[in-house]
Design an enzyme around this catalytic site. Structure first.
Site, PDB file in Angstrom:
ATOM      1  N   CYS A 143       5.809  16.751  31.186  1.00 22.45           N
ATOM      2  CA  CYS A 143       4.643  15.862  31.239  1.00 22.45           C
ATOM      3  C   CYS A 143       4.329  15.476  32.672  1.00 22.45           C
ATOM      4  O   CYS A 143       3.188  15.229  33.030  1.00 22.45           O
ATOM      5  CB  CYS A 143       4.908  14.578  30.477  1.00 22.45           C
ATOM      6  SG  CYS A 143       5.200  14.856  28.774  1.00 22.45           S
ATOM      7  N   ARG A 188       0.824  -1.217   0.000  1.00 17.70           N
ATOM      8  CA  ARG A 188       0.000   0.000   0.000  1.00 17.70           C
ATOM      9  C   ARG A 188       0.856   1.265   0.000  1.00 17.70           C
ATOM     10  O   ARG A 188       0.416   2.336  -0.383  1.00 17.70           O
ATOM     11  CB  ARG A 188      -0.933   0.023   1.200  1.00 17.70           C
ATOM     12  CG  ARG A 188      -1.888  -1.134   1.277  1.00 17.70           C
ATOM     13  CD  ARG A 188      -2.801  -1.205   0.051  1.00 17.70           C
ATOM     14  NE  ARG A 188      -3.810  -2.239   0.221  1.00 17.70           N
ATOM     15  CZ  ARG A 188      -3.624  -3.525  -0.061  1.00 17.70           C
ATOM     16  NH1 ARG A 188      -2.495  -3.957  -0.564  1.00 17.70           N
ATOM     17  NH2 ARG A 188      -4.591  -4.402   0.150  1.00 17.70           N
ATOM     18  N   ALA A 245       6.322   8.866  24.988  1.00 16.18           N
ATOM     19  CA  ALA A 245       5.077   9.221  24.297  1.00 16.18           C
ATOM     20  C   ALA A 245       5.293   9.578  22.829  1.00 16.18           C
ATOM     21  O   ALA A 245       4.418   9.359  21.998  1.00 16.18           O
ATOM     22  CB  ALA A 245       4.402  10.381  25.013  1.00 16.18           C
TER      23      ALA A 245
END
Ligand SMILES: [Zn+2]
Length: 358
Positions: free
Chosen positions: A192, A12, A39
């Protein structure tokens, strides 16, 4: 391309105009080093390995904790219960995702002493691109030094709260990180761990970093972003700063080629305090005035802290020291801090970066 062809799984992607089998082969020959598997690093590394980047090195000094699972998409509860090293847990996961990729996990601190060898002579050889998954500016400036010194493209990203920032630096053609940012004052940078982070925002940044790395690895660096993009998808705000005119001739790093962070004479210093089971952390710009009220507000989320006589001190509820007792922290008005309960400088730096910032 047919089933049975090793490149069939990328079908793809190879259908894309201008990508094709040639782009796929270039990705397969490429090497991305992801510094910080949190993250940002989790989604970035995941997408790069799935896309068929042939070699991916993961560098992280930390272990998986339960509070990571909200956003660090390569880990699960078993990793947190076992306290597995992030670099190792991520490597295992990614090898299961794509056995064609060579994935190396490096459990260690990317610091002045190690950064160059990690980027240039790791087990998988010289990096073609550095992907930023770090959570502090000291390491980012270090990566920027390596990037400029060795002309290694550096994909920078950050996410705190609901805000995100991204840029792609390709020295010597573009500005560098230091052209844009001065060293932040200690205690002035939100992290964070102090203000939280929204997982989809961090994942957007990680995805964008993977995209930029793919442009570079497929030989289409001409398509790399030319702006410092900052956005807040929660509030629906977006700003771009054109990097075209941002290169500063007098930049200490890319202009004067002084690599102070790499030389170890810039950046925070740690001093073990003999016999006290403590380490002093003196950040890069110690001496400035720190807003101790703001430091106290952030620390109070994580334990019992008080501001008395110009010093913030207290102990964490969830950080255990070398001997299993609580980690205590004292922060001074000039940005210095003493981390009690450990004699490991790297551990003390982690505690400082996580809770005080900078
Ligand atoms: Zn510069």
């Amino acid at each position: 391309m047919q089933q049975g062809d090793p490149l069939y799984r990328y079908h793809r992607q190879t259908l894309l105009a201008g990508f094709g089998a040639e782009g796929q082969e270039r990705l397969g020959a490429g090497h991305a080093v992801v510094v910080g598997v949190g993250a940002l690093g989790c989604p970035a590394a995941d997408l790069l390995v799935r896309a068929g980047v042939g070699r991916v090195t993961l560098i992280d000094r930390d272990v998986v904790e339960m509070t990571n699972l909200q956003r660090q998409t390569l880990f699960d509860e078993a990793d947190a219960r076992a306290g597995r090293a992030k670099a190792e847990a991520a490597r295992r996961r990614l090898e299961a995702v794509n056995s064609q990729a060579r994935v190396e996990g490096v459990v260690g601190d990317c610091c002045a002493r190690t950064a160059e060898s990690m980027m240039l002579d790791g087990p998988l050889g010289r990096a073609d691109v550095i992907v930023d998954g770090t959570d502090n500016f000291e390491t980012r400036f270090l990566l920027n030094d390596v990037s400029v010194k060795h002309a290694l493209p550096y994909v920078y990203g950050g996410a705190v709260g609901t805000r995100a920032v991204c840029a792609t630096f390709r020295p010597p053609q573009t500005a560098c990180l230091r052209c844009l940012f001065e060293t932040p004052a200690p205690g002035s940078t939100e992290t964070c761990d102090s203000v939280g982070v929204l997982a989809p925002v961090a994942t957007m940044v990680g995805a964008r970093e993977a995209l930029e790395a793919m442009k570079i690895l497929t030989g289409r660096a001409d398509l790399a972003s030319r702006s410092l993009l900052s956005f807040d998808p929660w509030l629906g705000e977006r700003r771009g700063l054109d990097l075209g005119g941002a290169k500063r001739a007098g930049c200490e790093c890319c202009g004067r080629r002084e690599f102070g962070f790499l030389a170890g004479d810039r950046g925070g210093r740690t001093t073990a305090m003999c016999g006290r089971g403590a380490v002093q952390v003196s950040p890069e710009s110690a001496g400035g005035d720190v807003d101790l009220g703001a430091v106290l507000a952030r620390l109070s989320i994580h334990g019992a802290f008080a501001l008395e006589e110009g010093v913030v001190r207290g102990e964490f509820a969830g950080e255990l020291g070398d001997a299993g007792g609580p980690v205590r922290l004292t922060v001074f008005g000039d940005g210095r801090a003493i981390v009690h309960g450990t004699t490991e400088p790297s551990r003390a730096r982690v505690v400082y970066a996580k809770y005080v910032g900078g």
